[in-house]
Scaffold this active site. Structure first.
Site, PDB file in Angstrom:
ATOM      1  N   LYS A   1       6.456  -1.756   1.899  1.00 22.40           N
ATOM      2  CA  LYS A   1       5.264  -1.217   2.583  1.00 22.40           C
ATOM      3  C   LYS A   1       4.132  -2.235   2.464  1.00 22.40           C
ATOM      4  CE  LYS A   1       3.160   3.387   3.167  1.00 22.40           C
ATOM      5  NZ  LYS A   1       3.179   3.442   4.619  1.00 22.40           N
TER       6      LYS A   1
ATOM      7  N   GLU B   1      12.187   2.935  14.626  1.00 21.06           N
ATOM      8  CA  GLU B   1      11.191   3.804  13.975  1.00 21.06           C
ATOM      9  C   GLU B   1       9.881   3.670  14.748  1.00 21.06           C
ATOM     10  OE1 GLU B   1       9.775   2.845   9.991  1.00 21.06           O
ATOM     11  OE2 GLU B   1       9.916   0.693  10.359  1.00 21.06           O
TER      12      GLU B   1
ATOM     13  N   LEU C   1      10.907   1.339   7.246  1.00 19.94           N
ATOM     14  CA  LEU C   1      10.314   1.836   6.015  1.00 19.94           C
ATOM     15  C   LEU C   1      11.055   3.114   5.627  1.00 19.94           C
ATOM     16  CD1 LEU C   1       7.873   1.264   4.075  1.00 19.94           C
ATOM     17  CD2 LEU C   1       6.893   3.313   5.113  1.00 19.94           C
TER      18      LEU C   1
ATOM     19  N   TYR D   1       0.836  -1.203   0.000  1.00 22.11           N
ATOM     20  CA  TYR D   1       0.000   0.000   0.000  1.00 22.11           C
ATOM     21  C   TYR D   1       0.864   1.243   0.000  1.00 22.11           C
ATOM     22  CZ  TYR D   1       0.902   0.983   4.987  1.00 22.11           C
ATOM     23  OH  TYR D   1       1.491   1.312   6.177  1.00 22.11           O
TER      24      TYR D   1
HETATM   25  N1  PDD Z   1       2.798   5.111   7.574  1.00 28.25           N
HETATM   26  N2  PDD Z   1       7.485   3.875   9.116  1.00 28.25           N
HETATM   27  C1  PDD Z   1       6.360   3.140   9.096  1.00 28.25           C
HETATM   28  C2  PDD Z   1       6.359   1.820   9.773  1.00 28.25           C
HETATM   29  C3  PDD Z   1       5.203   3.636   8.441  1.00 28.25           C
HETATM   30  O1  PDD Z   1       4.076   2.906   8.401  1.00 28.25           O
HETATM   31  C4  PDD Z   1       5.243   4.926   7.845  1.00 28.25           C
HETATM   32  C5  PDD Z   1       4.066   5.496   7.113  1.00 28.25           C
HETATM   33  C6  PDD Z   1       6.449   5.663   7.917  1.00 28.25           C
HETATM   34  C7  PDD Z   1       6.580   7.023   7.296  1.00 28.25           C
HETATM   35  O2  PDD Z   1       6.585   6.956   5.886  1.00 28.25           O
HETATM   36  P1  PDD Z   1       6.105   8.176   5.006  1.00 28.25           P
HETATM   37  O3  PDD Z   1       6.877   9.376   5.443  1.00 28.25           O
HETATM   38  O4  PDD Z   1       6.434   7.772   3.639  1.00 28.25           O
HETATM   39  O5  PDD Z   1       4.616   8.353   5.264  1.00 28.25           O
HETATM   40  C8  PDD Z   1       7.549   5.094   8.548  1.00 28.25           C
HETATM   41  C9  PDD Z   1       1.627   5.408   6.761  1.00 28.25           C
HETATM   42  C10 PDD Z   1       1.354   6.847   6.586  1.00 28.25           C
HETATM   43  C11 PDD Z   1       0.422   4.611   7.257  1.00 28.25           C
HETATM   44  O6  PDD Z   1       0.622   3.432   7.541  1.00 28.25           O
HETATM   45  O7  PDD Z   1      -0.689   5.141   7.320  1.00 28.25           O
END
Ligand code: PDD
Length: 288
Positions: free
Chosen positions: A148, A180, A204, A32
């Site tokens: 992801k 993280e 991620l 996703y």
């Molecule tokens: N989450 N680390 C994890 C485990 C994440 O699920 C996310 C993002 C990030 C940050 O990634 P980005 O800056 O590309 O949004 C880091 C999304 C937003 C979610 O699961 O809704």
């Protein structure tokens, strides 16, 4: 009622149905993305779709996410969000529908592509200035956190632990390293340097993480990509998390202990302002 996208069609959410044999449902066999638009302008959508392309390649799902740019715009339009202050589009691609059997279906089936749009609220300035709280949780995830994947059970359980503890975020700790957040990346500031875990298979690679690193460099804030030991969190001048809906979020308490003197620090403030400026610049067509 919201309008969603499913396999080439736009339809009311209540009418969007996926067969029970979808491999996303049976195996979490899919990936996703979540990208944000501010007044209809996407923040680094190309980077989100590039990350999706590498995830699809890693899973050997044959689908080109470039076709989704138009879907992102159309979902905003159809849901009356084209001028919303902030909105996200969530898009999920699974390997498709086939009788349950672990190995890929042969011949391959068409992937299932589902997307929806939703408004989100940017952080409230008063709440933001007070800072946020977090707990640490052991990281039980697999060794491909760079993908992801829709298999988010560890993240779900971690975030639920945060809710149960009455805090905002959960921080995964792996081998003594604060790696993280459950849905965002983690930064610590030591002596003015912003430190975050290096890109690897254990986190991620956040698009916001990259943007914040760029914004820090542009403002002369030194950055380092290296592991942050759990014990060192207590000596950090500041902590903050970054993510698409998290933006830049200062953390002032972890596991009930104050961090960074319990106050939002200067680096988080500067980067939050820089982030807001970057968002503001999107309106003029600037590429951030
Ligand atoms: N989450 N680390 C994890 C485990 C994440 O699920 C996310 C993002 C990030 C940050 O990634 P980005 O800056 O590309 O949004 C880091 C999304 C937003 C979610 O699961 O809704």
């Amino acid at each position: 009622m919201s309008v969603v996208y499913l396999n080439g069609a736009y339809l009311p959410a209540a009418e969007a149905m996926v067969p029970v044999d979808d491999r996303g449902f049976l195996f979490a066999d899919g990936i996703y993305e979540v990208a944000a638009a501010y007044e209809g302008r996407w923040l680094r959508l190309d980077a989100h779709l590039a990350r999706m392309a590498s995830g699809l390649a890693a899973l050997s799902i044959d689908f080109d996410p470039a076709s989704l740019v138009a879907v992102h715009d159309e979902l905003l339009r159809r849901n009356g969000l084209a001028n919303a202050p902030a909105a996200i589009v969530y898009v999920q691609v699974t390997r498709g529908v086939a009788p349950r059997s672990h190995a890929f279906p042969t011949p391959a089936v068409a992937p299932t592509v589902y997307a929806f749009a939703k408004e989100f609220r940017r952080p409230d300035p008063v709440r933001w200035s007070e800072g946020y709280s977090a707990i640490t949780v052991p990281d039980p995830r697999w060794a491909r956190c760079d993908i992801k994947s829709i298999a988010l059970l560890p993240n779900v359980l971690a975030q639920q632990s945060a809710v149960a503890a009455g805090v905002d975020d959960a921080l995964f700790v792996k081998d003594g390293i604060a790696i993280e957040g459950a849905h965002n990346n983690l930064f610590a500031v030591f002596g003015g340097t912003a430190v975050t875990y290096p890109k690897s298979n254990y986190i991620l690679p956040g698009i916001t993480r990259d943007l914040v690193l760029d914004l820090a460099r542009a403002r002369g804030i030194p950055v380092e990509e290296r592991p942050i030991r759990l014990e060192s969190l207590w000596d950090a001048d500041e902590l903050f998390t970054t993510g698409t809906t998290t933006e830049v979020r200062p953390i002032v308490s972890v596991d009930g202990r104050r961090v960074g003197g319990g106050r939002v620090g200067a680096v988080a403030r500067t980067l939050h302002e820089a982030f807001s400026e970057a968002v503001g610049a999107l309106a003029s067509g600037a590429v951030t």
